[in-house]
Design a protein around this motif. Structure first.
Motif, short mmCIF file in Angstrom:
data_model
loop_
_atom_site.label_atom_id
_atom_site.label_comp_id
_atom_site.label_asym_id
_atom_site.label_seq_id
_atom_site.Cartn_x
_atom_site.Cartn_y
_atom_site.Cartn_z
N MET A 84 0.85 -1.17 0.00
CA MET A 84 0.00 0.00 0.00
C MET A 84 0.89 1.24 0.00
O MET A 84 1.83 1.33 0.77
CB MET A 84 -0.90 -0.01 1.24
N GLU A 85 0.58 2.18 -0.86
CA GLU A 85 1.36 3.41 -0.92
C GLU A 85 1.01 4.29 0.27
O GLU A 85 -0.14 4.38 0.67
CB GLU A 85 1.06 4.15 -2.22
N ASP A 86 2.01 4.93 0.84
CA ASP A 86 1.81 5.81 1.99
C ASP A 86 1.63 7.24 1.49
O ASP A 86 2.55 7.84 0.98
CB ASP A 86 3.02 5.71 2.92
N TYR A 87 0.42 7.77 1.64
CA TYR A 87 0.11 9.13 1.19
C TYR A 87 0.25 10.16 2.31
O TYR A 87 -0.06 11.32 2.11
CB TYR A 87 -1.33 9.18 0.65
N THR A 88 0.74 9.75 3.49
CA THR A 88 0.80 10.66 4.62
C THR A 88 1.58 11.93 4.28
O THR A 88 1.11 13.03 4.54
CB THR A 88 1.45 9.99 5.85
N SER A 89 2.76 11.78 3.69
CA SER A 89 3.56 12.97 3.41
C SER A 89 2.93 13.84 2.33
O SER A 89 3.04 15.06 2.38
CB SER A 89 4.98 12.57 3.00
N LYS A 90 2.21 13.23 1.38
CA LYS A 90 1.60 14.01 0.31
C LYS A 90 0.38 14.78 0.80
O LYS A 90 0.15 15.92 0.41
CB LYS A 90 1.19 13.08 -0.84
N TYR A 91 -0.43 14.17 1.65
CA TYR A 91 -1.69 14.79 2.08
C TYR A 91 -1.69 15.22 3.54
O TYR A 91 -2.70 15.70 4.03
CB TYR A 91 -2.86 13.84 1.82
N LYS A 92 -0.56 15.08 4.22
CA LYS A 92 -0.48 15.49 5.61
C LYS A 92 -0.79 16.98 5.72
O LYS A 92 -0.29 17.79 4.94
CB LYS A 92 0.92 15.21 6.17
N GLY A 93 -1.64 17.31 6.66
CA GLY A 93 -2.04 18.70 6.84
C GLY A 93 -3.25 19.11 6.01
O GLY A 93 -3.75 20.21 6.14
N GLU A 94 -3.75 18.21 5.16
CA GLU A 94 -4.92 18.49 4.32
C GLU A 94 -6.21 18.23 5.10
O GLU A 94 -6.29 17.30 5.90
CB GLU A 94 -4.93 17.59 3.07
N PRO B 255 -6.38 22.98 -9.05
CA PRO B 255 -6.32 22.71 -10.49
C PRO B 255 -5.89 21.28 -10.75
O PRO B 255 -5.16 20.70 -9.95
CB PRO B 255 -5.27 23.70 -11.00
N GLN B 256 -6.33 20.72 -11.86
CA GLN B 256 -5.93 19.35 -12.18
C GLN B 256 -4.44 19.33 -12.48
O GLN B 256 -3.92 20.18 -13.18
CB GLN B 256 -6.70 18.83 -13.39
N ASN B 257 -3.78 18.34 -11.92
CA ASN B 257 -2.36 18.14 -12.20
C ASN B 257 -2.08 16.65 -12.15
O ASN B 257 -3.01 15.85 -12.17
CB ASN B 257 -1.49 18.94 -11.22
N ASP B 258 -0.83 16.27 -12.08
CA ASP B 258 -0.48 14.86 -12.17
C ASP B 258 -0.98 14.02 -11.01
O ASP B 258 -1.17 12.82 -11.15
CB ASP B 258 1.04 14.69 -12.28
N ASP B 259 -1.17 14.61 -9.82
CA ASP B 259 -1.54 13.78 -8.68
C ASP B 259 -2.99 13.99 -8.22
O ASP B 259 -3.43 13.38 -7.27
CB ASP B 259 -0.59 14.00 -7.51
N TRP B 260 -3.75 14.86 -8.89
CA TRP B 260 -5.15 15.05 -8.48
C TRP B 260 -6.01 15.29 -9.69
O TRP B 260 -5.66 16.10 -10.52
CB TRP B 260 -5.26 16.24 -7.53
N PRO B 261 -7.11 14.64 -9.93
CA PRO B 261 -7.64 13.58 -9.08
C PRO B 261 -6.83 12.30 -9.21
O PRO B 261 -6.11 12.13 -10.20
CB PRO B 261 -9.06 13.38 -9.59
N PRO B 262 -6.95 11.39 -8.23
CA PRO B 262 -6.22 10.12 -8.31
C PRO B 262 -6.57 9.38 -9.59
O PRO B 262 -7.69 9.47 -10.08
CB PRO B 262 -6.70 9.36 -7.08
N ARG B 263 -5.61 8.65 -10.12
CA ARG B 263 -5.81 7.93 -11.39
C ARG B 263 -7.01 7.00 -11.36
O ARG B 263 -7.68 6.84 -12.34
CB ARG B 263 -4.55 7.13 -11.74
N GLY B 264 -7.31 6.39 -10.23
CA GLY B 264 -8.44 5.47 -10.14
C GLY B 264 -9.74 6.15 -10.47
O GLY B 264 -10.64 5.55 -11.05
N LEU B 265 -9.88 7.42 -10.13
CA LEU B 265 -11.10 8.14 -10.46
C LEU B 265 -11.22 8.38 -11.95
O LEU B 265 -12.30 8.29 -12.52
CB LEU B 265 -11.17 9.47 -9.71
N LEU B 266 -10.12 8.70 -12.59
CA LEU B 266 -10.15 8.93 -14.03
C LEU B 266 -10.39 7.63 -14.79
O LEU B 266 -11.06 7.63 -15.82
CB LEU B 266 -8.84 9.56 -14.49
N ASP B 267 -9.86 6.52 -14.31
CA ASP B 267 -10.02 5.24 -15.00
C ASP B 267 -11.48 4.80 -15.05
O ASP B 267 -11.89 4.09 -15.95
CB ASP B 267 -9.20 4.15 -14.31
#
Length: 88
Positions: free
Chosen positions: A1-11, A64-76
Protein backbone atom coordinates in the motif's frame (compact mmCIF):
# COMPACT_ATOMS: atom_id res chain seq x y z
CA UNK A 1 0.00 0.00 0.00
CA UNK A 2 1.36 3.41 -0.92
CA UNK A 3 1.81 5.81 1.99
CA UNK A 4 0.11 9.13 1.19
CA UNK A 5 0.80 10.66 4.62
CA UNK A 6 3.56 12.97 3.41
CA UNK A 7 1.60 14.01 0.31
CA UNK A 8 -1.69 14.79 2.08
CA UNK A 9 -0.48 15.49 5.61
CA UNK A 10 -2.04 18.70 6.84
CA UNK A 11 -4.92 18.49 4.32
CA UNK A 12 -8.55 18.82 5.43
CA UNK A 13 -10.33 15.50 4.79
CA UNK A 14 -13.79 14.03 5.22
CA UNK A 15 -13.92 10.34 6.08
CA UNK A 16 -17.09 8.33 5.36
CA UNK A 17 -17.35 5.31 7.63
CA UNK A 18 -19.29 2.14 6.90
CA UNK A 19 -22.67 2.60 8.56
CA UNK A 20 -23.17 6.19 7.37
CA UNK A 21 -21.15 8.15 9.95
CA UNK A 22 -18.60 10.81 8.99
CA UNK A 23 -15.44 12.22 10.57
CA UNK A 24 -13.83 15.46 9.46
CA UNK A 25 -10.41 16.77 10.30
CA UNK A 26 -6.84 17.34 9.27
CA UNK A 27 -4.88 14.25 8.24
CA UNK A 28 -1.97 14.13 10.67
CA UNK A 29 -0.59 10.58 10.27
CA UNK A 30 -0.86 7.10 8.82
CA UNK A 31 0.16 4.40 11.28
CA UNK A 32 -0.24 0.83 12.48
CA UNK A 33 -1.77 -0.03 15.85
CA UNK A 34 -1.66 -3.74 16.75
CA UNK A 35 -0.89 -4.55 13.08
CA UNK A 36 -4.02 -2.70 11.87
CA UNK A 37 -3.57 0.32 9.56
CA UNK A 38 -5.11 3.57 10.84
CA UNK A 39 -5.24 7.19 9.81
CA UNK A 40 -4.97 9.88 12.43
CA UNK A 41 -7.09 13.03 12.29
CA UNK A 42 -6.38 16.22 14.23
CA UNK A 43 -3.46 14.61 16.05
CA UNK A 44 -5.60 12.37 18.25
CA UNK A 45 -8.49 10.64 16.41
CA UNK A 46 -7.45 7.18 15.15
CA UNK A 47 -9.66 5.60 12.49
CA UNK A 48 -8.94 2.02 11.32
CA UNK A 49 -8.74 1.83 7.52
CA UNK A 50 -10.99 -1.24 7.57
CA UNK A 51 -13.83 1.01 8.84
CA UNK A 52 -13.44 3.63 6.10
CA UNK A 53 -15.83 3.50 3.13
CA UNK A 54 -14.26 6.55 1.43
CA UNK A 55 -11.96 9.46 2.08
CA UNK A 56 -12.47 12.86 0.45
CA UNK A 57 -9.74 15.49 0.48
CA UNK A 58 -11.96 18.54 0.78
CA UNK A 59 -9.06 21.01 0.76
CA UNK A 60 -8.26 19.94 -2.83
CA UNK A 61 -11.76 20.39 -4.29
CA UNK A 62 -10.76 23.68 -5.90
CA UNK A 63 -7.24 22.59 -6.79
CA UNK A 64 -6.32 22.71 -10.49
CA UNK A 65 -5.93 19.35 -12.18
CA UNK A 66 -2.36 18.14 -12.20
CA UNK A 67 -0.48 14.86 -12.17
CA UNK A 68 -1.54 13.78 -8.68
CA UNK A 69 -5.15 15.05 -8.48
CA UNK A 70 -7.64 13.58 -9.08
CA UNK A 71 -6.22 10.12 -8.31
CA UNK A 72 -5.81 7.93 -11.39
CA UNK A 73 -8.44 5.47 -10.14
CA UNK A 74 -11.10 8.14 -10.46
CA UNK A 75 -10.15 8.93 -14.03
CA UNK A 76 -10.02 5.24 -15.00
CA UNK A 77 -13.72 4.85 -14.08
CA UNK A 78 -14.71 7.32 -16.79
CA UNK A 79 -14.30 4.79 -19.61
CA UNK A 80 -12.69 5.27 -23.02
CA UNK A 81 -14.89 8.21 -24.07
CA UNK A 82 -14.74 10.09 -20.77
CA UNK A 83 -18.51 9.86 -20.24
CA UNK A 84 -18.98 6.94 -17.88
CA UNK A 85 -18.37 3.23 -18.16
CA UNK A 86 -17.40 1.88 -21.54
CA UNK A 87 -19.62 -0.34 -23.69
CA UNK A 88 -20.45 -3.78 -22.31
Amino acid sequence: MEDYTSKYKGEQVEVALFGGEYQEGVLTAYCYVDEVAHIELNGHILVPLQNIASLHCSSRCDAPQNDDWPPRGLLDDEGPNGGGPGPS
